[in-house]
Scaffold this motif. Structure first.
Motif, PDB file in Angstrom:
ATOM      1  N   ASN A 177       0.821  -1.212   0.000  1.00 58.47           N
ATOM      2  CA  ASN A 177       0.000   0.000   0.000  1.00 58.47           C
ATOM      3  C   ASN A 177       0.854   1.260   0.000  1.00 58.47           C
ATOM      4  O   ASN A 177       0.578   2.216  -0.724  1.00 58.47           O
ATOM      5  N   ALA A 178       1.899   1.251   0.808  1.00 57.09           N
ATOM      6  CA  ALA A 178       2.726   2.446   0.957  1.00 57.09           C
ATOM      7  C   ALA A 178       3.566   2.737  -0.278  1.00 57.09           C
ATOM      8  O   ALA A 178       3.866   3.901  -0.569  1.00 57.09           O
ATOM      9  N   GLN A 179       3.968   1.686  -1.008  1.00 54.72           N
ATOM     10  CA  GLN A 179       4.888   1.870  -2.123  1.00 54.72           C
ATOM     11  C   GLN A 179       4.187   2.000  -3.475  1.00 54.72           C
ATOM     12  O   GLN A 179       4.857   2.080  -4.504  1.00 54.72           O
ATOM     13  N   SER A 180       2.878   2.059  -3.498  1.00 53.48           N
ATOM     14  CA  SER A 180       2.145   2.124  -4.758  1.00 53.48           C
ATOM     15  C   SER A 180       2.350   3.474  -5.450  1.00 53.48           C
ATOM     16  O   SER A 180       1.902   4.505  -4.948  1.00 53.48           O
ATOM     17  N   PRO A 181       3.007   3.517  -6.623  1.00 50.90           N
ATOM     18  CA  PRO A 181       3.245   4.805  -7.288  1.00 50.90           C
ATOM     19  C   PRO A 181       1.961   5.561  -7.624  1.00 50.90           C
ATOM     20  O   PRO A 181       1.938   6.795  -7.558  1.00 50.90           O
ATOM     21  N   ALA A 182       0.894   4.845  -7.949  1.00 52.56           N
ATOM     22  CA  ALA A 182      -0.354   5.511  -8.310  1.00 52.56           C
ATOM     23  C   ALA A 182      -0.914   6.347  -7.171  1.00 52.56           C
ATOM     24  O   ALA A 182      -1.697   7.279  -7.408  1.00 52.56           O
ATOM     25  N   HIS A 183      -0.502   6.039  -5.932  1.00 51.07           N
ATOM     26  CA  HIS A 183      -1.072   6.707  -4.768  1.00 51.07           C
ATOM     27  C   HIS A 183      -0.095   7.645  -4.069  1.00 51.07           C
ATOM     28  O   HIS A 183      -0.383   8.139  -2.979  1.00 51.07           O
ATOM     29  N   ASN A 184       1.050   7.903  -4.686  1.00 52.90           N
ATOM     30  CA  ASN A 184       2.037   8.820  -4.116  1.00 52.90           C
ATOM     31  C   ASN A 184       2.406   9.925  -5.097  1.00 52.90           C
ATOM     32  O   ASN A 184       3.519  10.447  -5.061  1.00 52.90           O
ATOM     33  N   VAL A 185       1.453  10.296  -5.945  1.00 54.95           N
ATOM     34  CA  VAL A 185       1.756  11.215  -7.042  1.00 54.95           C
ATOM     35  C   VAL A 185       2.069  12.631  -6.571  1.00 54.95           C
ATOM     36  O   VAL A 185       2.690  13.402  -7.311  1.00 54.95           O
ATOM     37  N   GLU A 186       1.666  12.991  -5.372  1.00 58.77           N
ATOM     38  CA  GLU A 186       1.953  14.337  -4.877  1.00 58.77           C
ATOM     39  C   GLU A 186       3.453  14.614  -4.910  1.00 58.77           C
ATOM     40  O   GLU A 186       3.884  15.760  -5.118  1.00 58.77           O
TER      41      GLU A 186
END
Length: 344
Positions: free
Chosen positions: A247-256
């Motif tokens: 969950n933490a390393q998912s690129p789709a969810h760290n786009v900021e």
């Protein structure tokens, strides 16, 4: 007549074509890397060379056929204008799975896309299943710190040995498939290093169950390299409630973390799913992760380019929108390099 032939021989011998080719640059050890083979040209065009290094961050990578234990091939394509009087921007191109940086098709894609530009392209080894990450459970495989190897060792090593423009604005990272994941993953972890990032059909959503299945399959499949490793080797258990790293390393969810970079996403939809169905389905599912990434970029008001080219018919001749299709990847790389050169 003899004097005429002698004169002709002298002219031919002194012509540029007859001169001995310049050797590629030599590399010195540093930044935790030991050069295990010096650069050699891969062909007579003398644009691309390959060399190898060893590193304690990944001392024992799993191996595809033809790869040597403990030696990481790195491929570099120079611009035609490379010399001792100028410096050049650099793009790092991360290969997919199960692939290698010295695959001939990767050389073709890079050389065609960068012809006539001043861009250096570096393709580091990512193993058949490295996943461009520091593994959390490498077990008997030993340290598999691919992120540390590439970001803390390869990048400063290249800057020290080649005439690069060693600034964030002049450094890009891009990748295909597993490498597309790696490109966004690296850019999100080290936004200080990269001014531009691109993904060609990357699996960008680690919260997606299909992506998790694809990743874990690569870890246990001998075709991805030998020896095989456990399914939890890279990101830990993929099952709730033990899936925190996924969950933490998912690129789709760290786009900021990509704010301020030039961002480009490329994907097809697989085209006719009955033709070459495995590659068609892989691309179709990769597209879903690109759509999640694009939605999150929009929500965060972060600008980006998105080439969502469907069955490929309007993207490039020979592209049918499938995964790892050279015509599609070539068009992706051509467009991405165009973005970089227009920025420059």
């Amino acid at each position: 007549m003899i004097r005429t032939l002698a004169a002709m021989t002298l002219v031919i011998a002194s012509s540029p074509q007859a001169q001995a080719a310049e050797p590629p640059p030599r590399f010195a050890d540093g930044f935790g890397l030991t050069v295990t083979s010096q650069p050699r040209w891969v062909d007579d065009t003398h644009r691309t060379f390959v060399f190898s290094v060893s590193t304690n961050e990944v001392p024992t990578p799993t191996l595809l056929e033809g790869q040597e234990p403990g030696r990481h091939a790195i491929v570099v394509t120079l611009p035609e204008t490379y010399d001792d009087t100028s410096r050049h921007p650099v793009q790092y191109y991360l290969h997919g799975h199960p692939d290698r940086p010295d695959a001939v098709w990767n050389q073709r894609v890079v050389e065609r896309a960068t012809a006539g530009t001043d861009l250096i392209t570096v393709q580091p080894n990512g193993s058949g299943r490295g996943w461009y990450s520091n593994w959390v459970n490498p077990g008997s495989a030993g340290p598999q710190n691919w992120e540390t190897f590439h970001l803390d060792q390869v990048i400063p090593f290249v800057d020290a040995n080649l005439r690069t423009k060693a600034t964030r604005a002049d450094r890009a990272i891009v990748g295909h498939s597993m490498g597309g994941f790696g490109a966004l993953h690296y850019a999100e972890h080290r936004p200080d290093l990269f001014g531009h990032v691109g993904s060609f059909s990357g699996g960008l959503d680690l919260r997606n169950s299909e992506v998790r299945a694809a990743v874990t399959t690569t870890l246990v499949n001998p075709a991805s390299g030998t020896p095989t490793v456990n399914a939890d080797a890279v990101f830990g258990s993929p099952f709730w409630p033990f899936d925190g790293v996924w969950n933490a390393q998912s690129p789709a969810h760290n786009v900021e973390r990509l704010r301020g970079m030039g961002i480009a996403l490329y994907t097809g939809n697989g085209g006719d799913l009955t033709v070459n169905p495995i590659q068609a389905v892989l691309e179709n599912r990769a597209r879903e992760t690109a759509l999640v990434t694009a939605a999150n970029l929009k929500i965060n008001n972060i600008g980006f380019h998105f080439s969502d080219y469907g069955d490929g018919s309007g993207w490039a001749p020979g592209c049918t929108g499938k995964h790892a299709e050279e015509a599609c990847v070539q068009a992706d790389m051509n467009h991405f390099v165009g973005l970089l050169t227009r920025h420059a």
